[in-house]
Design a protein around this motif. Structure first.
Motif, PDB file in Angstrom:
ATOM      1  N   ASN A   3       0.827  -1.222   0.000  1.00  0.00           N
ATOM      2  CA  ASN A   3       0.000   0.000   0.000  1.00  0.00           C
ATOM      3  C   ASN A   3       0.857   1.267   0.000  1.00  0.00           C
ATOM      4  O   ASN A   3       0.716   2.142   0.859  1.00  0.00           O
ATOM      5  CB  ASN A   3      -0.948  -0.004   1.198  1.00  0.00           C
ATOM      6  CG  ASN A   3      -1.864  -1.214   1.183  1.00  0.00           C
ATOM      7  OD1 ASN A   3      -2.430  -1.558   0.146  1.00  0.00           O
ATOM      8  ND2 ASN A   3      -1.994  -1.884   2.332  1.00  0.00           N
ATOM      9  N   ALA A   4       1.734   1.339  -0.985  1.00  0.00           N
ATOM     10  CA  ALA A   4       2.669   2.455  -1.082  1.00  0.00           C
ATOM     11  C   ALA A   4       2.351   3.326  -2.298  1.00  0.00           C
ATOM     12  O   ALA A   4       1.745   2.880  -3.271  1.00  0.00           O
ATOM     13  CB  ALA A   4       4.104   1.935  -1.191  1.00  0.00           C
ATOM     14  N   ARG A   5       2.774   4.553  -2.201  1.00  0.00           N
ATOM     15  CA  ARG A   5       2.899   5.417  -3.381  1.00  0.00           C
ATOM     16  C   ARG A   5       4.401   5.652  -3.552  1.00  0.00           C
ATOM     17  O   ARG A   5       5.085   5.964  -2.584  1.00  0.00           O
ATOM     18  CB  ARG A   5       2.173   6.739  -3.191  1.00  0.00           C
ATOM     19  CG  ARG A   5       0.648   6.606  -3.102  1.00  0.00           C
ATOM     20  CD  ARG A   5      -0.003   7.956  -2.826  1.00  0.00           C
ATOM     21  NE  ARG A   5       0.472   8.507  -1.559  1.00  0.00           N
ATOM     22  CZ  ARG A   5       0.980   9.735  -1.420  1.00  0.00           C
ATOM     23  NH1 ARG A   5       1.113  10.529  -2.480  1.00  0.00           N
ATOM     24  NH2 ARG A   5       1.378  10.151  -0.241  1.00  0.00           N
ATOM     25  N   PHE A   6       4.920   5.498  -4.748  1.00  0.00           N
ATOM     26  CA  PHE A   6       6.353   5.630  -4.909  1.00  0.00           C
ATOM     27  C   PHE A   6       6.710   6.419  -6.159  1.00  0.00           C
ATOM     28  O   PHE A   6       6.040   6.360  -7.175  1.00  0.00           O
ATOM     29  CB  PHE A   6       7.062   4.271  -4.889  1.00  0.00           C
ATOM     30  CG  PHE A   6       6.353   3.166  -5.620  1.00  0.00           C
ATOM     31  CD1 PHE A   6       6.650   2.886  -6.935  1.00  0.00           C
ATOM     32  CD2 PHE A   6       5.383   2.403  -4.977  1.00  0.00           C
ATOM     33  CE1 PHE A   6       6.001   1.871  -7.603  1.00  0.00           C
ATOM     34  CE2 PHE A   6       4.735   1.381  -5.639  1.00  0.00           C
ATOM     35  CZ  PHE A   6       5.037   1.106  -6.967  1.00  0.00           C
ATOM     36  N   VAL A   7       7.791   7.179  -6.016  1.00  0.00           N
ATOM     37  CA  VAL A   7       8.301   8.044  -7.080  1.00  0.00           C
ATOM     38  C   VAL A   7       9.518   7.352  -7.664  1.00  0.00           C
ATOM     39  O   VAL A   7      10.559   7.243  -7.005  1.00  0.00           O
ATOM     40  CB  VAL A   7       8.685   9.432  -6.523  1.00  0.00           C
ATOM     41  CG1 VAL A   7       9.005  10.387  -7.671  1.00  0.00           C
ATOM     42  CG2 VAL A   7       7.583   9.997  -5.656  1.00  0.00           C
ATOM     43  N   THR A   8       9.444   6.874  -8.888  1.00  0.00           N
ATOM     44  CA  THR A   8      10.506   6.024  -9.428  1.00  0.00           C
ATOM     45  C   THR A   8      11.762   6.791  -9.803  1.00  0.00           C
ATOM     46  O   THR A   8      12.860   6.260  -9.729  1.00  0.00           O
ATOM     47  CB  THR A   8      10.017   5.280 -10.677  1.00  0.00           C
ATOM     48  OG1 THR A   8       9.783   6.219 -11.736  1.00  0.00           O
ATOM     49  CG2 THR A   8       8.735   4.510 -10.386  1.00  0.00           C
TER      50      THR A   8
ATOM     51  N   ILE B 231       4.485   9.079 -10.235  1.00  0.00           N
ATOM     52  CA  ILE B 231       4.067   8.551  -8.940  1.00  0.00           C
ATOM     53  C   ILE B 231       3.156   7.351  -9.177  1.00  0.00           C
ATOM     54  O   ILE B 231       2.082   7.480  -9.764  1.00  0.00           O
ATOM     55  CB  ILE B 231       3.333   9.625  -8.115  1.00  0.00           C
ATOM     56  CG1 ILE B 231       4.223  10.861  -7.948  1.00  0.00           C
ATOM     57  CG2 ILE B 231       2.929   9.069  -6.756  1.00  0.00           C
ATOM     58  CD1 ILE B 231       3.536  12.021  -7.267  1.00  0.00           C
ATOM     59  N   LEU B 232       3.598   6.187  -8.734  1.00  0.00           N
ATOM     60  CA  LEU B 232       2.839   4.950  -8.895  1.00  0.00           C
ATOM     61  C   LEU B 232       2.275   4.509  -7.546  1.00  0.00           C
ATOM     62  O   LEU B 232       2.780   4.900  -6.496  1.00  0.00           O
ATOM     63  CB  LEU B 232       3.730   3.846  -9.465  1.00  0.00           C
ATOM     64  CG  LEU B 232       4.438   4.141 -10.788  1.00  0.00           C
ATOM     65  CD1 LEU B 232       5.309   2.962 -11.201  1.00  0.00           C
ATOM     66  CD2 LEU B 232       3.437   4.487 -11.890  1.00  0.00           C
ATOM     67  N   SER B 233       1.263   3.684  -7.603  1.00  0.00           N
ATOM     68  CA  SER B 233       0.672   3.116  -6.390  1.00  0.00           C
ATOM     69  C   SER B 233       0.710   1.601  -6.482  1.00  0.00           C
ATOM     70  O   SER B 233       0.545   1.037  -7.568  1.00  0.00           O
ATOM     71  CB  SER B 233      -0.771   3.587  -6.211  1.00  0.00           C
ATOM     72  OG  SER B 233      -0.844   4.981  -6.042  1.00  0.00           O
ATOM     73  N   GLY B 234       0.955   0.968  -5.342  1.00  0.00           N
ATOM     74  CA  GLY B 234       0.958  -0.488  -5.348  1.00  0.00           C
ATOM     75  C   GLY B 234       1.892  -1.082  -4.327  1.00  0.00           C
ATOM     76  O   GLY B 234       1.949  -0.617  -3.177  1.00  0.00           O
ATOM     77  N   HIS B 235       2.665  -2.073  -4.775  1.00  0.00           N
ATOM     78  CA  HIS B 235       3.436  -2.901  -3.855  1.00  0.00           C
ATOM     79  C   HIS B 235       4.865  -3.064  -4.369  1.00  0.00           C
ATOM     80  O   HIS B 235       5.100  -3.254  -5.574  1.00  0.00           O
ATOM     81  CB  HIS B 235       2.778  -4.272  -3.709  1.00  0.00           C
ATOM     82  CG  HIS B 235       1.347  -4.201  -3.268  1.00  0.00           C
ATOM     83  ND1 HIS B 235       0.958  -4.415  -1.969  1.00  0.00           N
ATOM     84  CD2 HIS B 235       0.210  -3.910  -3.974  1.00  0.00           C
ATOM     85  CE1 HIS B 235      -0.350  -4.279  -1.877  1.00  0.00           C
ATOM     86  NE2 HIS B 235      -0.829  -3.980  -3.085  1.00  0.00           N
ATOM     87  N   LEU B 236       5.804  -3.012  -3.444  1.00  0.00           N
ATOM     88  CA  LEU B 236       7.218  -3.241  -3.750  1.00  0.00           C
ATOM     89  C   LEU B 236       7.652  -4.534  -3.068  1.00  0.00           C
ATOM     90  O   LEU B 236       7.336  -4.764  -1.899  1.00  0.00           O
ATOM     91  CB  LEU B 236       8.079  -2.084  -3.245  1.00  0.00           C
ATOM     92  CG  LEU B 236       7.870  -0.713  -3.907  1.00  0.00           C
ATOM     93  CD1 LEU B 236       8.582   0.363  -3.116  1.00  0.00           C
ATOM     94  CD2 LEU B 236       8.383  -0.740  -5.343  1.00  0.00           C
ATOM     95  N   TYR B 237       8.395  -5.356  -3.802  1.00  0.00           N
ATOM     96  CA  TYR B 237       8.867  -6.639  -3.269  1.00  0.00           C
ATOM     97  C   TYR B 237      10.392  -6.665  -3.358  1.00  0.00           C
ATOM     98  O   TYR B 237      10.976  -6.409  -4.424  1.00  0.00           O
ATOM     99  CB  TYR B 237       8.261  -7.794  -4.054  1.00  0.00           C
ATOM    100  CG  TYR B 237       6.758  -7.893  -3.907  1.00  0.00           C
ATOM    101  CD1 TYR B 237       6.199  -8.690  -2.906  1.00  0.00           C
ATOM    102  CD2 TYR B 237       5.915  -7.177  -4.740  1.00  0.00           C
ATOM    103  CE1 TYR B 237       4.813  -8.780  -2.754  1.00  0.00           C
ATOM    104  CE2 TYR B 237       4.527  -7.253  -4.602  1.00  0.00           C
ATOM    105  CZ  TYR B 237       3.993  -8.061  -3.603  1.00  0.00           C
ATOM    106  OH  TYR B 237       2.625  -8.141  -3.453  1.00  0.00           O
ATOM    107  N   LEU B 238      11.034  -6.984  -2.235  1.00  0.00           N
ATOM    108  CA  LEU B 238      12.492  -6.917  -2.131  1.00  0.00           C
ATOM    109  C   LEU B 238      13.067  -8.300  -1.872  1.00  0.00           C
ATOM    110  O   LEU B 238      12.483  -9.111  -1.149  1.00  0.00           O
ATOM    111  CB  LEU B 238      12.902  -5.974  -1.004  1.00  0.00           C
ATOM    112  CG  LEU B 238      12.177  -4.623  -0.918  1.00  0.00           C
ATOM    113  CD1 LEU B 238      12.728  -3.808   0.240  1.00  0.00           C
ATOM    114  CD2 LEU B 238      12.271  -3.857  -2.229  1.00  0.00           C
ATOM    115  N   ARG B 239      14.222  -8.549  -2.477  1.00  0.00           N
ATOM    116  CA  ARG B 239      14.955  -9.778  -2.228  1.00  0.00           C
ATOM    117  C   ARG B 239      16.450  -9.493  -2.358  1.00  0.00           C
ATOM    118  O   ARG B 239      16.881  -8.850  -3.305  1.00  0.00           O
ATOM    119  CB  ARG B 239      14.543 -10.879  -3.217  1.00  0.00           C
ATOM    120  CG  ARG B 239      15.227 -12.219  -2.939  1.00  0.00           C
ATOM    121  CD  ARG B 239      14.907 -13.281  -3.974  1.00  0.00           C
ATOM    122  NE  ARG B 239      13.535 -13.778  -3.853  1.00  0.00           N
ATOM    123  CZ  ARG B 239      12.611 -13.598  -4.781  1.00  0.00           C
ATOM    124  NH1 ARG B 239      12.892 -12.942  -5.884  1.00  0.00           N
ATOM    125  NH2 ARG B 239      11.388 -14.092  -4.610  1.00  0.00           N
TER     126      ARG B 239
END
Length: 408
Positions: A15-20, A30-38
């Motif tokens: 549930n983030a808003r992120f500036v790429t 500005i996108l909305s959604g989910h970030l997945y880290l590994r």
């Protein structure tokens, strides 16, 4: 942009808003959604929740995420205090008089030489904390107040030691060509010999610095001396950066570009030929509004020429005891807008994607993209322009360094 994987993610930011800050994006994106880290990197970006499991979930509840801010030009390591000189100047005492009384840069040199490596690290921590509180995840730190092999090495080691005390990425730069030390005042060429014959080889062998910098100016080192330093640096596999065109136009920026320099910094007196040289070489123009403000300069850097020739513009604090005692990168963003006429979007790019390029890490930091390092700043703000606007209010929620969440 989503990726189907079966191996669990290390962290799911929900549930983030992120500036790429992607270079092929228009404006902020500005996108909305989910970030997945590994493994410390961005593994997937998706507007919807993925089915692949995650070991941890961080629900940021619609907070704004930017790439972690990058301060690509600081003099963070030093000893001594020059607040008294600041007051003396404001009471009308000329700098020349202050210098004759033992003040100026050489007072910092004396204090730094007298301090131990541990003392230098401890003195730097409060200043570093100020930068981190403004969303910084990577910091470039220069030497340049030691001016002997032993003391320049001491400064670089003190800078690298900061990573043991704080979760931050440190990049180090040898700036032995910052000023001519008093013991070489009558033979500056011999000091350049020392830099080229002893300091650069030692620093390269022991991997104490990522780059070599030089102050090319009438009060410091001329073009020929600067070129000797740059040539030696490249011979030893070190990148080049330049303090150039701050007080006059000597051609130092073009010389930096000639040696494929990462960045030319200050550049208030840069002319069209210098701008074209930076553009042709892909060298970043790093603006330092803190020093411009503190010194009450009047010569503006050539912003329109830089834009016209598409030279990447970075922004940095120039944190130092004499001309820019400011440990807040968002304040520099505000100054970049108010003093230099940059847009808030330009300043954010200047402390993320372009600052990463100025450190030679533009392929892994400064943007939120799959495959990039998971270095983020999470903010309690509605729009990224607020970073250049409101000052003095705590807005940072958390930082991430290679996927590790830090709340301080």
């Amino acid at each position: 942009m989503s990726t189907c994987m079966t191996t669990p993610f290390d962290l799911h930011i929900a549930n983030a808003r992120f500036v790429t800050m992607s270079h092929n994006a228009s404006g902020y994106q500005i996108l909305s959604g989910h970030l997945y880290l590994r493994d410390g990197k961005v593994a997937a970006i998706s507007p919807n929740r993925l089915e692949t499991p995650s070991n941890n979930v961080l629900d940021v509840n619609n907070k704004l995420i930017t790439p972690g801010l990058i301060d690509c030009h600081t003099h963070l390591i030093y000893a001594g205090n020059r607040a008294n000189e600041f007051e003396m100047r404001l009471n009308g005492v000329p700098y020349q008089t202050i210098a004759k009384q033992g003040g100026g840069i050489l007072s910092t040199v004396r204090a730094t030489r007298e301090a131990s490596q541990q003392q230098l690290t401890e003195l730097a921590l409060p200043r570093l904390d100020g930068l981190l509180a403004s969303g910084v995840t990577s910091v470039e730190i220069k030497s340049g107040y030691g001016l002997t092999l032993k003391d320049e090495v001491k400064m670089l080691r003190a800078a690298k030691a900061l990573e043991s005390y704080r979760n931050v990425r440190i990049s180090t730069t040898l700036l032995a060509a910052h000023a001519v030390p008093p013991e070489f005042s009558h033979c500056p060429e011999h000091y350049v010999d020392l830099i080229c014959n002893e300091m650069i080889p030692y620093v390269a062998e022991h991997r104490l610095a990522d780059s070599v910098d030089a102050f090319c100016e009438s009060i410091a080192f001329n073009l020929e001396q600067t070129e000797r330093v740059f040539h030696t640096a490249r011979q030893y596999g070190l990148a080049v950066k330049g303090h150039t065109e701050q007080l006059s136009n000597l051609g130092g920026s073009a010389l930096t570009a000639k040696y494929q320099g990462l960045s030319a910094d200050h550049i208030e007196f840069l002319d069209l030929a210098g701008v074209k040289a930076l553009a042709d070489a892909g060298t970043v123009a790093t603006l330092l509004p803190g020093a411009y403000y503190f010194l009450r300069e009047t010569q503006l850097p050539p912003i329109e020429l830089l834009r016209e020739h598409q030279v990447p513009i970075a922004l940095a604090s120039d944190l130092n005891p004499g001309t820019s005692p400011f440990a807040d990168l968002t304040m520099m963003m505000n100054m970049g807008c108010t003093l230099f006429g940059l847009t808030p979007e330009e300043t954010l790019r200047g402390v993320t994607a372009n600052a990463a390029k100025a450190l030679g890490v533009g392929s892994s930091r400064g943007k939120i993209e799959v495959g990039f390092d998971a270095d983020f700043a999470i903010w309690d703000i509605d729009h990224p322009a607020e970073l250049s606007y409101l000052q003095g209010v705590q807005r940072l929620f958390a930082r991430l360094i290679q996927g590790e969440v830090c709340y301080v």
